[in-house]
Design a protein around this motif. Structure first.
Motif, PDB file in Angstrom:
ATOM      1  N   GLY A  13      19.763  43.884   5.611  1.00 15.78           N
ATOM      2  CA  GLY A  13      19.137  44.743   6.442  1.00 15.78           C
ATOM      3  C   GLY A  13      18.061  44.097   7.427  1.00 15.78           C
ATOM      4  O   GLY A  13      17.052  44.548   7.653  1.00 15.78           O
ATOM      5  N   ALA A  14      17.868  42.663   7.074  1.00 12.63           N
ATOM      6  CA  ALA A  14      16.781  42.084   7.846  1.00 12.63           C
ATOM      7  C   ALA A  14      16.689  42.194   9.226  1.00 12.63           C
ATOM      8  O   ALA A  14      15.926  41.871   9.911  1.00 12.63           O
ATOM      9  CB  ALA A  14      16.799  40.590   7.333  1.00 12.63           C
ATOM     10  N   ARG A  15      18.109  42.129   9.614  1.00 12.90           N
ATOM     11  CA  ARG A  15      17.945  42.245  11.253  1.00 12.90           C
ATOM     12  C   ARG A  15      19.656  42.953  11.721  1.00 12.90           C
ATOM     13  O   ARG A  15      20.266  43.451  10.793  1.00 12.90           O
ATOM     14  CB  ARG A  15      18.138  40.834  11.891  1.00 12.90           C
ATOM     15  CG  ARG A  15      19.263  39.951  11.509  1.00 12.90           C
ATOM     16  CD  ARG A  15      19.554  38.530  12.195  1.00 12.90           C
ATOM     17  NE  ARG A  15      20.965  38.271  12.316  1.00 12.90           N
ATOM     18  CZ  ARG A  15      21.259  36.821  11.980  1.00 12.90           C
ATOM     19  NH1 ARG A  15      20.261  35.761  11.944  1.00 12.90           N
ATOM     20  NH2 ARG A  15      22.532  36.637  11.739  1.00 12.90           N
ATOM     21  N   MET A  61      18.163  38.252  -1.784  1.00 10.55           N
ATOM     22  CA  MET A  61      19.353  38.775  -2.428  1.00 10.55           C
ATOM     23  C   MET A  61      20.552  38.059  -1.865  1.00 10.55           C
ATOM     24  O   MET A  61      20.808  38.265  -0.722  1.00 10.55           O
ATOM     25  CB  MET A  61      19.601  40.229  -2.703  1.00 10.55           C
ATOM     26  CG  MET A  61      20.757  40.899  -3.003  1.00 10.55           C
ATOM     27  SD  MET A  61      20.238  42.520  -2.955  1.00 10.55           S
ATOM     28  CE  MET A  61      21.947  43.217  -3.349  1.00 10.55           C
ATOM     29  N   ASP A  62      21.432  37.537  -2.681  1.00  9.52           N
ATOM     30  CA  ASP A  62      22.644  37.094  -2.159  1.00  9.52           C
ATOM     31  C   ASP A  62      23.919  37.792  -2.933  1.00  9.52           C
ATOM     32  O   ASP A  62      23.987  37.499  -3.968  1.00  9.52           O
ATOM     33  CB  ASP A  62      22.902  35.432  -2.690  1.00  9.52           C
ATOM     34  CG  ASP A  62      24.166  34.751  -1.949  1.00  9.52           C
ATOM     35  OD1 ASP A  62      24.756  35.609  -1.418  1.00  9.52           O
ATOM     36  OD2 ASP A  62      24.229  33.504  -2.108  1.00  9.52           O
ATOM     37  N   VAL A  63      24.438  38.397  -2.019  1.00  7.11           N
ATOM     38  CA  VAL A  63      25.310  39.558  -2.230  1.00  7.11           C
ATOM     39  C   VAL A  63      26.626  38.748  -3.193  1.00  7.11           C
ATOM     40  O   VAL A  63      27.317  39.414  -3.583  1.00  7.11           O
ATOM     41  CB  VAL A  63      26.021  40.409  -1.394  1.00  7.11           C
ATOM     42  CG1 VAL A  63      24.826  41.418  -0.761  1.00  7.11           C
ATOM     43  CG2 VAL A  63      26.795  39.634  -0.064  1.00  7.11           C
ATOM     44  N   ASN A  89      26.209  46.220   3.901  1.00  6.38           N
ATOM     45  CA  ASN A  89      26.301  45.880   5.487  1.00  6.38           C
ATOM     46  C   ASN A  89      26.230  44.356   5.735  1.00  6.38           C
ATOM     47  O   ASN A  89      26.482  43.891   6.770  1.00  6.38           O
ATOM     48  CB  ASN A  89      24.848  46.314   6.291  1.00  6.38           C
ATOM     49  CG  ASN A  89      24.492  45.640   7.341  1.00  6.38           C
ATOM     50  OD1 ASN A  89      25.256  46.060   8.610  1.00  6.38           O
ATOM     51  ND2 ASN A  89      23.797  44.662   7.537  1.00  6.38           N
ATOM     52  N   ALA A  90      25.675  43.577   4.617  1.00  4.94           N
ATOM     53  CA  ALA A  90      25.636  42.073   4.723  1.00  4.94           C
ATOM     54  C   ALA A  90      27.210  41.630   4.932  1.00  4.94           C
ATOM     55  O   ALA A  90      28.161  41.878   4.599  1.00  4.94           O
ATOM     56  CB  ALA A  90      25.196  41.338   3.304  1.00  4.94           C
ATOM     57  N   GLY A  91      27.143  40.593   6.089  1.00  5.59           N
ATOM     58  CA  GLY A  91      28.541  40.313   6.725  1.00  5.59           C
ATOM     59  C   GLY A  91      28.449  38.919   7.356  1.00  5.59           C
ATOM     60  O   GLY A  91      27.194  38.753   8.142  1.00  5.59           O
ATOM     61  N   ILE A 139      30.198  48.553   5.738  1.00  3.32           N
ATOM     62  CA  ILE A 139      30.450  48.281   7.070  1.00  3.32           C
ATOM     63  C   ILE A 139      31.541  47.527   7.012  1.00  3.32           C
ATOM     64  O   ILE A 139      31.484  46.046   6.763  1.00  3.32           O
ATOM     65  CB  ILE A 139      29.294  47.574   7.706  1.00  3.32           C
ATOM     66  CG1 ILE A 139      27.782  48.431   7.551  1.00  3.32           C
ATOM     67  CG2 ILE A 139      29.497  47.584   9.251  1.00  3.32           C
ATOM     68  CD1 ILE A 139      27.902  49.923   8.014  1.00  3.32           C
ATOM     69  N   ALA A 140      32.857  47.947   7.456  1.00  2.90           N
ATOM     70  CA  ALA A 140      33.942  47.254   7.797  1.00  2.90           C
ATOM     71  C   ALA A 140      33.880  46.889   9.176  1.00  2.90           C
ATOM     72  O   ALA A 140      32.896  46.389   9.692  1.00  2.90           O
ATOM     73  CB  ALA A 140      35.297  48.090   7.372  1.00  2.90           C
ATOM     74  N   SER A 141      34.899  46.745  10.072  1.00  2.00           N
ATOM     75  CA  SER A 141      35.058  46.448  11.439  1.00  2.00           C
ATOM     76  C   SER A 141      36.349  46.870  11.952  1.00  2.00           C
ATOM     77  O   SER A 141      37.447  46.892  11.018  1.00  2.00           O
ATOM     78  CB  SER A 141      35.024  45.248  11.517  1.00  2.00           C
ATOM     79  OG  SER A 141      35.468  44.472  12.706  1.00  2.00           O
ATOM     80  N   MET A 191      25.181  38.410  15.738  1.00  2.00           N
ATOM     81  CA  MET A 191      26.581  37.832  15.585  1.00  2.00           C
ATOM     82  C   MET A 191      27.453  37.885  16.719  1.00  2.00           C
ATOM     83  O   MET A 191      28.230  36.926  16.779  1.00  2.00           O
ATOM     84  CB  MET A 191      27.029  39.129  14.571  1.00  2.00           C
ATOM     85  CG  MET A 191      28.555  38.745  13.899  1.00  2.00           C
ATOM     86  SD  MET A 191      29.182  39.833  12.799  1.00  2.00           S
ATOM     87  CE  MET A 191      28.475  39.338  11.139  1.00  2.00           C
ATOM     88  N   THR A 192      27.427  38.984  17.753  1.00  2.00           N
ATOM     89  CA  THR A 192      28.171  38.993  18.871  1.00  2.00           C
ATOM     90  C   THR A 192      27.707  38.171  20.144  1.00  2.00           C
ATOM     91  O   THR A 192      28.347  37.802  20.883  1.00  2.00           O
ATOM     92  CB  THR A 192      28.448  40.385  19.139  1.00  2.00           C
ATOM     93  OG1 THR A 192      27.466  41.126  19.278  1.00  2.00           O
ATOM     94  CG2 THR A 192      29.588  41.095  18.447  1.00  2.00           C
ATOM     95  N   ALA A 193      26.520  38.060  19.849  1.00  2.57           N
ATOM     96  CA  ALA A 193      25.580  37.321  21.216  1.00  2.57           C
ATOM     97  C   ALA A 193      26.110  35.916  21.363  1.00  2.57           C
ATOM     98  O   ALA A 193      26.319  35.275  22.398  1.00  2.57           O
ATOM     99  CB  ALA A 193      24.221  37.296  20.729  1.00  2.57           C
TER     100      ALA A 193
END
Ligand code: NDP
Length: 247
Positions: A13-15, A61-63, A89-91, A139-141, A191-193
């Protein structure tokens, strides 16, 4: 204030999308825990949330590490006494064509995206079962639904999240815990930039609503799944993609 007095953990959730989700839940009254490998950035997002009048906790935290995740959940229980909402959400991505994809890149993406989601669901399940209430949103995709050349690891991890969501929903339903997923399309984040401009233009042509999504578009769906308005929905994947993929 539909989430007044609720406590939400948002991983990564940091960004990006996670940060938008954390802010959206906080605006509706939830206290927020951000668990991210980037603790410094997580703390910055938490400061912004505190300016809304909410309590926060920033956790490094490292998931991928179950002991680390369990420790984080214990810290949340120590500070807030409960955890009502988990947002997985981490991905990460590590793209390459199948023949060029090495074992390390396969493992890294599966570890963060799929095992990380399993670790977090497992760690919050015990307190949520005791509370007899809870919301888990992952959060999948859309790539986990339709596949994509160069993303075998990412597609498999996101399809895995959708299947994990259905199983967890069936296992936890009797304890009043709803488990759902969101499958975003192309959302404008860091991620998409990094994708090439010509690929972005091509993708935009495939979006009926004719725009890329924003992190707030995903956050709005997440807010719905975290709220009482979705209490009769579980095991589902909501697609937020401007119409790119229609069942
Ligand atoms: P970002 O890369 O912008 O943000 C991801 C966050 O997760 C970063 O803060 C990152 O930290 C953190 N993170 C990475 N690994 C771990 C870990 N092991 N443990 C805890 N935190 C970690 O991504 P987005 O906001 O774009 O994406 C968020 C989610 O949405 C992901 O699951 C992604 O797959 C999914 N998604 C995104 C789409 C898009 O178009 N952007 C489309 C569909 C799905 P750090 O900065 O240190 O890497």
């Amino acid at each position: 204030m539909i989430l007044k007095d609720k406590v939400a953990l948002v991983t990564g959730g940091a960004r990006g999308i996670g940060r938008a989700i954390a802010l959206a839940l906080a605006r509706e009254g939830a206290d927020i825990v951000i668990g991210d490998v980037n603790k410094e950035e997580a703390a910055k997002s938490c400061l912004e949330i505190e300016s809304l009048g909410r309590k926060t906790l920033a956790l490094g935290m490292d998931v991928t590490d179950y002991a680390n995740v369990e420790d984080a959940v214990n810290k949340i229980l120590d500070k807030f006494g409960k955890v009502d909402i988990l947002v997985n959400n981490a991905g990460i991505t590590k793209d390459n064509l199948l023949l060029r994809m090495n074992q390390a890149d396969w493992d890294a993406v599966l570890n963060v995206n799929l095992k990380g989601t399993f670790n977090c669901i497992k760690a919050v399940s015990r307190p949520m079962i005791k509370q007899r209430t809870g919301r888990i949103i992952s959060i999948a995709s859309i790539i986990g639904i339709i596949g994509n050349p160069g993303q075998a690891n990412y597609a498999a991890s996101k399809a895995g999240i959708i299947a994990l969501t259905k199983t967890a929903a069936k296992e936890l339903a009797s304890r009043n815990i709803n488990v759902n997923a969101i499958a975003p399309g192309f959302i404008q984040t860091e991620m998409t930039a990094k994708l090439p401009e010509d690929l972005k233009n091509k993708m935009k042509e495939a979006i009926p609503l004719d725009r890329f999504g924003s992190p707030d578009d995903v956050a709005a769906a997440c807010l719905f799944l975290a709220s009482g308005d979705s209490s009769y929905i579980t095991g589902q994947t909501i697609v937020v993609d401007g119409g790119m993929v229609m069942a």
